[in-house]
Design an enzyme around this catalytic site. Structure first.
Site, PDB file in Angstrom:
ATOM      1  N   SER A 111       0.838  -1.203   0.000  1.00 18.61           N
ATOM      2  CA  SER A 111       0.000   0.000   0.000  1.00 18.61           C
ATOM      3  C   SER A 111       0.869   1.247   0.000  1.00 18.61           C
ATOM      4  O   SER A 111       1.960   1.274   0.573  1.00 18.61           O
ATOM      5  CB  SER A 111      -0.929   0.008   1.216  1.00 18.61           C
ATOM      6  OG  SER A 111      -0.305   0.665   2.306  1.00 18.61           O
ATOM      7  N   LYS A 112       0.342   2.236  -0.661  1.00 19.26           N
ATOM      8  CA  LYS A 112       1.072   3.495  -0.793  1.00 19.26           C
ATOM      9  C   LYS A 112       1.337   4.106   0.587  1.00 19.26           C
ATOM     10  O   LYS A 112       2.423   4.585   0.883  1.00 19.26           O
ATOM     11  CB  LYS A 112       0.216   4.440  -1.643  1.00 19.26           C
ATOM     12  CG  LYS A 112       0.755   5.826  -1.776  1.00 19.26           C
ATOM     13  CD  LYS A 112       1.399   6.014  -3.114  1.00 19.26           C
ATOM     14  CE  LYS A 112       2.124   7.344  -3.136  1.00 19.26           C
ATOM     15  NZ  LYS A 112       2.098   8.036  -4.346  1.00 19.26           N
TER      16      LYS A 112
END
Ligand code: GLU
Length: 493
Positions: free
Chosen positions: A243-244
């Site tokens: 995930s970013k």
């Protein structure tokens, strides 16, 4: 008939997982002579951004990926979504939920003890009563009426994960329309997939549980559900879903572009995240990928992307890129390197908001095709040109005087070498053979090894020991610069 779609929500930057979803759909469509549809899932007006949409198009353009026909935007298809919701309602597969708490939260329902708790009366509300309250303007959420009483389970066979079953008791009465009248993802997505006659839905494994709901919607719409293929999750080295927010820029496609990955190397790498050909091939051309891609090659286990503080990109991605760089025709490699060379050397560092030129653009253009063959074996990312080739572009170099001293030699030997080199190079023909002959003759004259002759010259002109082959380097730099740098280095001794 094969009709697939990529359906991103424009709420963040193009994620490597989204790129993979696009690529697998695209390979599937192109391999099977099918149709690749691009649909933008932009019904969430609060979270959509233009920047995100731009990043999706930019990423696809960079990766040289195309689609067929118009770009469908869900925000322009509201009528279809509403009509589909109405159809489901009229057919008795949905009901209006007027429960205030639910209307506000738009949530489905709470998981109760042994089932889903819905505020009493809502499922059972008579049609007359429901119509009356709706026409009186009372807000409601339209919910799917999951047939728990008449049906035990919902099942489908995933093209990757095989047979899947879920008890209807475990499926909540999910929302189709929000109280604002806007469709939920489930409603909009299925209405569009049905309308666009999608035959295979290839998407991330995180959507697998949604698929039971989608089966129900397709059935309620009276259409044959498409086939589904879910792709294994992408996992970071810490074991968490990529995930970013947690893993930073390595998740975003533009990070790869900006670091100097070649589009095809990136596509090749992404293909290996959860898919493999039935042999041990890893490096494949786009043609090969198109020829051999099939959903049977998609595996079920999570795919890990490796990166760390010292190695910001997966070593396999870097290796694929280095191999691709090595095998690219020089003119193509030069075209790819040019923007990196210009950004690295063209401008005075820190020259403010309106940067000033340090090296003229035409000089960079002239040099890049000459430098490319000399560094192609030495760089892994296009951005590595900054460290591998600075001395070709920048006006001056700053050698360390100690490095000028040849192996098993001393400062006096270095001084002698550079003095002799100045004389020899002034006379030499600046071709590989001309330089080779001249400098070997000089070494003989000084009665030293060729290597002892070359090192001070290399350090004087390149500013360091680690550099491309000497004669080619001197040739590209040209006589004037070489003599100038040797004269400057002699002063350091
Ligand atoms: N817009 C959804 C997403 O980005 C699409 C999921 C799907 O393919 O149905 O996750």
């Amino acid at each position: 008939m094969h009709r697939v779609r990529f359906a991103p929500s424009p709420t963040g930057y193009l994620h490597i997982g989204s790129a993979r979803t696009f690529i697998f759909n695209w390979l599937y469509a192109r391999h099977n002579g099918g149709t690749m549809i691009l649909r933008i899932d932009d019904t969430d007006v609060e979270r959509n951004t233009q920047a995100s949409l731009d990043s999706i198009f930019e990423g696809l353009k960079w990766l040289e990926l195309d689609w067929d026909g118009e770009v469908y935007r869900q925000s322009e298809r509201g009528e279809l979504h509403a009509a589909s919701a109405r159809q489901i309602f009229e057919a008795g597969h949905a009901y209006r939920d007027f429960t205030p708490a639910r209307v506000e939260s738009e949530d489905a329902a709470d998981s109760g003890h042994g089932g889903w708790l819905f505020n009493p009366g809502m499922r059972e509300l008579s049609r007359e009563e429901s119509d009356r309250r709706a026409s009186a303007g009372e807000p409601f959420v339209l919910r799917f009426l999951v047939p728990r009483e008449t049906r035990e389970s919902v099942a489908f066979t995933d093209l990757v994960y095989g047979p899947q079953t879920k008890a209807t008791a475990d499926i909540e009465d999910f929302a189709l329309l929000r109280s604002s009248g806007m469709p939920t993802y489930h409603m909009a997505s299925c209405a569009d997939d049905a309308d666009l006659k999608i035959t295979q839905i290839i998407r991330g494994q995180d959507h697998l549980t949604n698929t039971f709901k989608h089966q129900l919607i397709f059935e309620a719409l009276g259409v044959e559900p498409p086939q589904f293929a879910h792709l294994p999750l992408l996992i970071a080295p810490d074991g968490a879903k990529l995930s970013k927010r947690k893993h930073g820029p390595v998740v975003s496609v533009t990070t790869y572009r900006d670091a100097g990955f070649l589009p095809h190397a990136f596509v090749n790498f992404v293909c290996l995240l959860g898919w493999s050909p039935k042999d041990d091939r890893e490096r494949m051309t786009r043609r090969e990928l198109l020829d051999i891609f099939s959903l049977e090659g998609v595996n079920r286990s999570n795919a890990t992307i490796n990166f760390s503080e010292t190695e910001p990109f997966d070593p396999k991605a870097v290796w694929l890129n280095a191999e691709t760089i090595r095998n690219l025709p020089v003119d193509e490699l030069s075209a790819e390197l040019l923007p990196f060379a210009d950004a690295s050397f063209g401008w005075i560092p820190g020259s403010g908001p309106e940067p000033q030129r340090l090296v003229p653009e035409d000089k960079i253009r002239r040099l890049v095709p000459l430098v490319a063959p000399l560094i192609r074996e030495r760089i892994k990312l296009l951005g590595d040109i900054r460290d591998a080739a600075d001395f070709f572009f920048l006006p001056t170099v700053h050698p360390d005087p100690l490095e000028l001293i040849p192996q098993k030699g001393d400062a006096a030997m270095a001084a002698l070498v550079l003095q002799e080199a100045e004389v020899a190079l002034a006379e030499a023909t600046f071709t590989h053979d001309g330089l080779d002959a001249a400098l070997r003759a000089s070494a003989e004259k000084l009665k030293i090894k060729a290597g002892q002759m070359f090192q001070p010259i290399r350090v004087a002109v390149c500013g360091r020991k680690n550099a491309p082959p000497l004669f080619e380097t001197l040739e590209v730099l040209g006589k004037d610069i070489c003599l100038e740098r040797i004269a400057a280095a002699r002063k350091l001794l």
